[in-house]
Design a protein around this motif. Structure first.
Motif, PDB file in Angstrom:
ATOM      1  N   ILE A   1     -35.825 -41.381 -34.232  1.00  0.00           N
ATOM      2  CA  ILE A   1     -37.002 -40.893 -34.952  1.00  0.00           C
ATOM      3  C   ILE A   1     -38.022 -42.022 -35.071  1.00  0.00           C
ATOM      4  O   ILE A   1     -39.208 -41.836 -34.808  1.00  0.00           O
ATOM      5  CB  ILE A   1     -36.609 -40.335 -36.341  1.00  0.00           C
ATOM      6  CG1 ILE A   1     -35.794 -39.045 -36.182  1.00  0.00           C
ATOM      7  CG2 ILE A   1     -37.849 -40.082 -37.193  1.00  0.00           C
ATOM      8  CD1 ILE A   1     -35.145 -38.545 -37.471  1.00  0.00           C
ATOM      9  N   ALA A   2     -37.541 -43.202 -35.459  1.00  0.00           N
ATOM     10  CA  ALA A   2     -38.438 -44.352 -35.625  1.00  0.00           C
ATOM     11  C   ALA A   2     -39.123 -44.741 -34.316  1.00  0.00           C
ATOM     12  O   ALA A   2     -40.286 -45.161 -34.322  1.00  0.00           O
ATOM     13  CB  ALA A   2     -37.661 -45.552 -36.175  1.00  0.00           C
TER      14      ALA A   2
ATOM     15  N   MET B   1     -26.024 -50.777 -25.454  1.00  0.00           N
ATOM     16  CA  MET B   1     -27.235 -49.955 -25.557  1.00  0.00           C
ATOM     17  C   MET B   1     -27.789 -50.014 -26.973  1.00  0.00           C
ATOM     18  O   MET B   1     -27.017 -49.975 -27.944  1.00  0.00           O
ATOM     19  CB  MET B   1     -26.921 -48.486 -25.226  1.00  0.00           C
ATOM     20  CG  MET B   1     -26.539 -48.234 -23.793  1.00  0.00           C
ATOM     21  SD  MET B   1     -26.111 -46.482 -23.510  1.00  0.00           S
ATOM     22  CE  MET B   1     -27.742 -45.749 -23.596  1.00  0.00           C
ATOM     23  N   PRO B   2     -29.103 -50.095 -27.135  1.00  0.00           N
ATOM     24  CA  PRO B   2     -29.663 -50.064 -28.481  1.00  0.00           C
ATOM     25  C   PRO B   2     -29.524 -48.661 -29.072  1.00  0.00           C
ATOM     26  O   PRO B   2     -29.455 -47.673 -28.335  1.00  0.00           O
ATOM     27  CB  PRO B   2     -31.135 -50.429 -28.260  1.00  0.00           C
ATOM     28  CG  PRO B   2     -31.420 -50.040 -26.850  1.00  0.00           C
ATOM     29  CD  PRO B   2     -30.138 -50.213 -26.099  1.00  0.00           C
ATOM     30  N   PRO B   3     -29.483 -48.563 -30.411  1.00  0.00           N
ATOM     31  CA  PRO B   3     -29.385 -47.238 -31.019  1.00  0.00           C
ATOM     32  C   PRO B   3     -30.621 -46.407 -30.702  1.00  0.00           C
ATOM     33  O   PRO B   3     -31.718 -46.933 -30.536  1.00  0.00           O
ATOM     34  CB  PRO B   3     -29.270 -47.526 -32.515  1.00  0.00           C
ATOM     35  CG  PRO B   3     -29.590 -48.953 -32.712  1.00  0.00           C
ATOM     36  CD  PRO B   3     -29.534 -49.633 -31.383  1.00  0.00           C
ATOM     37  N   GLY B   4     -30.420 -45.128 -30.607  1.00  0.00           N
ATOM     38  CA  GLY B   4     -31.515 -44.206 -30.322  1.00  0.00           C
ATOM     39  C   GLY B   4     -31.022 -43.012 -29.540  1.00  0.00           C
ATOM     40  O   GLY B   4     -29.811 -42.802 -29.399  1.00  0.00           O
ATOM     41  N   LEU B   5     -31.948 -42.256 -29.011  1.00  0.00           N
ATOM     42  CA  LEU B   5     -31.608 -41.015 -28.316  1.00  0.00           C
ATOM     43  C   LEU B   5     -30.746 -41.262 -27.080  1.00  0.00           C
ATOM     44  O   LEU B   5     -29.757 -40.557 -26.865  1.00  0.00           O
ATOM     45  CB  LEU B   5     -32.889 -40.253 -27.938  1.00  0.00           C
ATOM     46  CG  LEU B   5     -32.688 -38.888 -27.286  1.00  0.00           C
ATOM     47  CD1 LEU B   5     -31.901 -37.948 -28.191  1.00  0.00           C
ATOM     48  CD2 LEU B   5     -34.034 -38.279 -26.915  1.00  0.00           C
TER      49      LEU B   5
ATOM     50  N   ILE C   1     -37.086 -38.894 -31.015  1.00  0.00           N
ATOM     51  CA  ILE C   1     -36.471 -37.729 -31.665  1.00  0.00           C
ATOM     52  C   ILE C   1     -37.477 -37.126 -32.641  1.00  0.00           C
ATOM     53  O   ILE C   1     -38.207 -37.854 -33.321  1.00  0.00           O
ATOM     54  CB  ILE C   1     -35.166 -38.141 -32.396  1.00  0.00           C
ATOM     55  CG1 ILE C   1     -34.107 -38.571 -31.364  1.00  0.00           C
ATOM     56  CG2 ILE C   1     -34.634 -37.005 -33.257  1.00  0.00           C
ATOM     57  CD1 ILE C   1     -32.785 -39.025 -31.955  1.00  0.00           C
ATOM     58  N   ARG C   2     -37.464 -35.804 -32.703  1.00  0.00           N
ATOM     59  CA  ARG C   2     -38.378 -35.079 -33.602  1.00  0.00           C
ATOM     60  C   ARG C   2     -38.249 -35.601 -35.030  1.00  0.00           C
ATOM     61  O   ARG C   2     -37.142 -35.812 -35.520  1.00  0.00           O
ATOM     62  CB  ARG C   2     -38.037 -33.575 -33.627  1.00  0.00           C
ATOM     63  CG  ARG C   2     -38.144 -32.873 -32.337  1.00  0.00           C
ATOM     64  CD  ARG C   2     -37.781 -31.382 -32.423  1.00  0.00           C
ATOM     65  NE  ARG C   2     -36.393 -31.120 -32.836  1.00  0.00           N
ATOM     66  CZ  ARG C   2     -36.029 -30.686 -34.046  1.00  0.00           C
ATOM     67  NH1 ARG C   2     -36.912 -30.450 -34.975  1.00  0.00           N
ATOM     68  NH2 ARG C   2     -34.770 -30.463 -34.317  1.00  0.00           N
ATOM     69  N   VAL C   3     -39.378 -35.784 -35.695  1.00  0.00           N
ATOM     70  CA  VAL C   3     -39.356 -36.298 -37.068  1.00  0.00           C
ATOM     71  C   VAL C   3     -38.683 -35.329 -38.033  1.00  0.00           C
ATOM     72  O   VAL C   3     -38.132 -35.766 -39.041  1.00  0.00           O
ATOM     73  CB  VAL C   3     -40.774 -36.642 -37.584  1.00  0.00           C
ATOM     74  CG1 VAL C   3     -41.219 -37.994 -37.152  1.00  0.00           C
ATOM     75  CG2 VAL C   3     -41.771 -35.594 -37.251  1.00  0.00           C
ATOM     76  N   GLU C   4     -38.709 -34.048 -37.731  1.00  0.00           N
ATOM     77  CA  GLU C   4     -38.093 -33.083 -38.640  1.00  0.00           C
ATOM     78  C   GLU C   4     -36.573 -32.977 -38.466  1.00  0.00           C
ATOM     79  O   GLU C   4     -35.908 -32.252 -39.198  1.00  0.00           O
ATOM     80  CB  GLU C   4     -38.746 -31.698 -38.519  1.00  0.00           C
ATOM     81  CG  GLU C   4     -38.673 -31.055 -37.167  1.00  0.00           C
ATOM     82  CD  GLU C   4     -39.789 -31.468 -36.213  1.00  0.00           C
ATOM     83  OE1 GLU C   4     -39.834 -30.895 -35.133  1.00  0.00           O
ATOM     84  OE2 GLU C   4     -40.599 -32.364 -36.514  1.00  0.00           O
ATOM     85  N   ALA C   5     -36.012 -33.720 -37.520  1.00  0.00           N
ATOM     86  CA  ALA C   5     -34.557 -33.727 -37.349  1.00  0.00           C
ATOM     87  C   ALA C   5     -33.929 -34.370 -38.586  1.00  0.00           C
ATOM     88  O   ALA C   5     -34.345 -35.441 -39.013  1.00  0.00           O
ATOM     89  CB  ALA C   5     -34.164 -34.499 -36.094  1.00  0.00           C
ATOM     90  N   ASP C   6     -32.943 -33.730 -39.153  1.00  0.00           N
ATOM     91  CA  ASP C   6     -32.259 -34.226 -40.342  1.00  0.00           C
ATOM     92  C   ASP C   6     -31.067 -35.080 -39.887  1.00  0.00           C
ATOM     93  O   ASP C   6     -30.083 -34.531 -39.369  1.00  0.00           O
ATOM     94  CB  ASP C   6     -31.785 -33.040 -41.183  1.00  0.00           C
ATOM     95  CG  ASP C   6     -31.031 -33.442 -42.434  1.00  0.00           C
ATOM     96  OD1 ASP C   6     -30.417 -34.526 -42.479  1.00  0.00           O
ATOM     97  OD2 ASP C   6     -31.049 -32.636 -43.381  1.00  0.00           O
TER      98      ASP C   6
END
Length: 183
Positions: A113-114, A49-53, A118-123
């Motif tokens: 995020i990219a 699986m590619p990285p991501g959510l 995922i929400r951009v404000e997620a740290d």
């Protein structure tokens, strides 16, 4: 673990006293190899699986489900991880493993995020720490009270929790234009 010797490990495994020393050279190297092998492939089926959510959620879900499987390697890893809190020889090994796990989690979060998932404000750093802490905490509960955990249900709850916390919400649809009143 502090009292374990390479000779005792060899004897307990049914081999000569020197075989473990011959293969690993030190307890540190033995623990490093055990940590590596017990964690590699712990969650099968997500390697392609590619990285991501989606990858992140599959990892969280799979990790919790695997705990219930009673895999000896996973149990050994968690027992050694606990021991690492008070053992200098284990601490460095497990600190490195947790650093790698957090880095993998950060990669998923950053990729999500990219990709706009995922929400951009997620740290990414703080979220990776929180996810790892939650998964290790669930692992500890599994060690201490295995009958108390309903892993399939828990994995869905935890995966859903992170999905709701991280998923970027679509922008609201623009309101239809208002028609001027006649009259």
């Amino acid at each position: 673990m502090r009292s374990a010797t390479l000779a005792a490990v060899g004897e307990r495994a049914g081999y000569s006293r020197g075989i473990v020393t011959h293969h690993f050279g030190s307890k540190q190297a033995l623990f490093q190899a055990l940590a590596e092998s017990s964690q590699s492939g712990f969650v099968p089926g997500i390697g392609d699986m590619p990285p991501g959510l989606d990858h992140l959620i599959a990892l969280i879900d799979g990790y919790i489900r695997r705990l219930r499987d009673g895999a000896v390697a996973g149990r050994a890893f968690l027992l050694l991880w606990v021991e690492a809190a008070t053992s200098p020889e284990l601490s460095a090994v497990f600190q490195e493993r947790d650093d790698r796990f957090r880095a993998d989690l950060r990669t998923d979060i950053t990729a999500g995020i990219a990709e706009g998932e995922i929400r951009v404000e997620a740290d990414p750093d703080a979220t990776a720490i929180a996810i790892l802490g939650q998964l290790r905490g669930i692992g500890m509960q599994q060690l201490l009270a295995p009958a108390a955990l309903d892993s399939p249900r828990l994995s869905r709850v935890v995966a859903d929790q992170w999905l709701r916390a991280l998923r970027r919400q679509p922008a609201p649809s623009p309101a239809p234009p208002r028609r001027p009143r006649r009259g």
